[in-house]
Design a protein around this motif. Structure first.
Motif: not given
Length: 453
Positions: A441, A444, A117, A27, A115, A448
Motif C-alpha cells: 500500500t 502504491d 482507493d 484490498a 472506490d 500515486s
C-alpha cells in the motif's frame, strides 16, 4: 523474517454483500480485517476485537433496501465505543443519509459504488486520527497537575520533544528562554517549567513586557516607594519581588528597552533590586523564564538587545514549533475547544462537520493555537446546527465552492508520508509501520503521489 508488524490495526467491515466483503478483505491487507454481515455480528465483533475503525453499510438485513438497520447499528456502536471511527457507506439517498450519519456521530461518509482507493485513504486517515486521540488521552492520563504536560494537548512528536526538554530542565535552577511565534503557547509552557520545578509551591508571576508602556514598565518590574513620582501614593512591590521564592515569566522580553535591559542585567548578576525612589537593596530569589516571538539572535547582532543580558537569560533555549509544524494537533485542539465552549455557550453543538475537519487540516494557522481557539469559540456561538461547519469557522472558500475533500486528504496523506519517511530514515518497512499500512500500500501511495524518488 517478516516485515509485517506483529499487531495490525483492527478494521471492522460491516457489509452483507459477500462479494464486496471478499474485495475489501483483499484490498486492506495492511489491517486485521474483521467482517460482520448484520447488526448482531457487528456488535459481537465490536466487543471481541475493539476495532479502531469501522466501515458500515447502512443497507443491512432485515432492511437491506433501506437505512433503518444501518443507523441503528451506528447508534449502538457509538453508544458502546464512542471513540470508534465509523465510516458510513450507502447508495440510498446519499446526501440525506450522509448528513444524518454525520449528525449522529459518524466520522465520515462515502457513497456507493465504492472506490477502493479513495475509501482506503479515508480509512487510513481515520486510523491516524484515532491513534492521535488515543495518544493524547494516554498523555493526559499520565500527566500530573505538577507536570509540564498539564493542560497541553498535543500528540505531535515536535511538541512532545519540547515537553520532554522542559521536564528535564525544570528541576535545575537555570534561566529558560522560550522562542516561538505568537499564539504557540509560550506562557502555558512557562507554567510547565514552574510546575515541574522545586519552586512549584511559590508564586508564578507573569508580565507581558510589550503590553506595558515603556514609562511604566520599570515600576511594574521593580516596584516603587511612596512619593517616588506623582501618583505614587503608597509603596508598591514590583513583579520581581512578587515572584520571590517562585518563577518570574517575562513574556516578549525582546520588547524591553535598552535602558531597562541594563537594570535587568544588574538584578540577574546581583540578585538584588532597588525600588524606584528607594535606596535599600532588596534580595530576591526567583527563577527567570522569558519568551519572545522576535529573532533574538538578530537583535543581539544589531545591538538592540544586550548580548550579556541574552546569555544570562538564555542558559537554556527552547524553540516552540508553530501549529502548522505539529501534524494532527489542529484537529485535536479544535475538538477540545468545541467541547469546552459548547458546554457553556451552545450545548446543542456536538462536534465538527467533515468540511470543518478538512478545512482545519488544510488551513495554515498563521495565528497558531490562539487563532484556532478564537475561531472555534466564535463558531460554536454562531453555529445553527449540531455540527460546526467550515463556514462557521470562516474557513470556507471565498467563492463558496465546496472544499474538495479528496484533495484535502491527499495533501494530508502526502504530509504524513513525508514525515514518516523522515522519521524512519527512508526505510520502507519502518515507514509503513509508522503509518499503519502495508508495504504494498505504501509503494502504491508513493507512486500515486510522485514521492518515490
Amino acid at each position: 523474517m517478516s516485515d509485517r508488524p506483529k499487531t495490525l490495526p483492527k478494521l471492522l467491515i460491516v457489509e452483507d454483500d459477500l462479494g464486496l466483503q471478499r474485495q475489501l478483505r483483499w484490498a486492506y491487507d495492511g489491517y486485521e480485517v474483521i467482517v460482520a454481515s448484520d447488526r448482531d455480528g457487528a456488535i459481537d465483533a465490536l466487543w471481541q476485537h475493539e476495532p479502531a475503525v469501522v466501515t458500515l453499510d447502512l443497507g443491512l438485513p432485515p432492511d437491506p433496501d433501506g437505512t433503518t438497520e444501518g443507523f441503528a447499528t451506528l447508534a449502538e456502536i457509538l453508544a458502546l465505543k464512542p471513540d470508534t471511527k465509523v465510516i458510513v457507506a450507502s447508495g440510498h439517498g446519499a446526501r440525506e443519509s450522509a448528513l444524518r450519519a454525520i449528525a449522529d456521530g459518524a466520522w465520515d461518509f462515502y457513497q456507493k459504488p465504492i472506490d477502493i482507493d479513495a475509501l482506503g485513504l479515508i480509512v487510513a486517515r481515520a486510523f491516524h486520527v484515532h491513534a492521535l486521540e488515543a495518544e493524547n488521552r494516554r498523555l493526559a492520563a499520565t500527566s500530573t497537575a505538577a507536570g509540564a504536560m498539564a493542560g497541553l494537548i498535543s500528540a505531535a512528536p515536535e511538541m512532545l520533544k519540547v515537553t520532554r526538554t522542559i521536564e528535564r530542565v525544570a528541576p535545575a535552577d537555570v534561566s529558560v528562554m522560550l522562542l516561538g511565534a505568537s499564539g504557540t503557547g509560550k506562557e502555558l509552557l512557562a507554567r510547565g517549567v514552574h510546575d515541574a520545578s522545586p519552586r512549584r509551591t511559590g508564586a508564578f508571576v507573569a508580565i507581558n513586557c510589550a503590553a506595558i508602556p515603556e514609562t511604566l514598565l520599570e515600576s511594574e518590574l521593580f516596584g516603587h516607594e511612596k512619593g517616588a513620582f506623582t501618583g505614587a501614593v503608597k509603596t508598591t512591590e514590583g513583579k520581581i519581588e512578587q515572584a520571590h521564592g517562585g518563577t518570574l515569566f517575562l513574556d516578549e522580553i525582546g520588547d524591553v528597552p535598552l535602558p531597562l535591559q541594563v537594570k535587568l542585567l544588574r538584578f540577574l548578576q546581583e540578585r538584588t533590586i532597588e525600588r524606584i525612589g528607594g535606596r535599600r537593596a532588596i534580595a530576591v530569589d526567583t527563577r527567570i523564564v522569558c519568551a519572545t516571538h522576535r529573532d533574538i539572535d538578530a537583535m543581539v547582532a544589531a545591538g538592540s538587545f544586550r548580548e550579556d543580558l541574552y546569555y544570562r537569560l538564555a542558559e537554556i533555549v527552547i524553540r516552540i514549533p508553530s501549529l502548522a509544524e505539529r501534524p494532527g494537533d489542529a484537529a485535536l485542539l479544535a475538538r477540545h475547544f468545541v467541547t469546552r465552549y459548547a458546554a457553556t455557550m451552545n450545548p446543542a453543538v456536538t462536534g465538527l462537520s467533515p468540511d470543518a475537519r478538512a478545512a482545519i487540516d488544510a488551513w495554515g494557522w498563521p495565528g497558531n493555537v490562539r487563532e484556532l481557539e478564537n475561531r472555534v469559540k466564535r463558531a460554536v456561538i454562531m453555529a445553527d446546527g449540531k455540527l460546526v461547519t467550515a463556514a462557521d469557522l470562516d474557513l470556507a472558500e471565498p467563492d463558496d465552492t465546496p472544499i474538495n475533500l479528496r484533495a484535502v486528504r491527499e495533501a494530508a496523506d502526502r504530509t504524513a508520508i513525508r514525515r514518516a519517511l523522515a522519521r524512519a530514515d527512508g526505510n520502507i518497512s519502518n515507514t509503513a509501520r509508522l503509518l499503519g499500512i502495508s508495504r504494498p500500500t505504501l509503494y502504491d501511495l508513493l507512486k500515486s503521489y510522485n514521492l518515490a524518488d
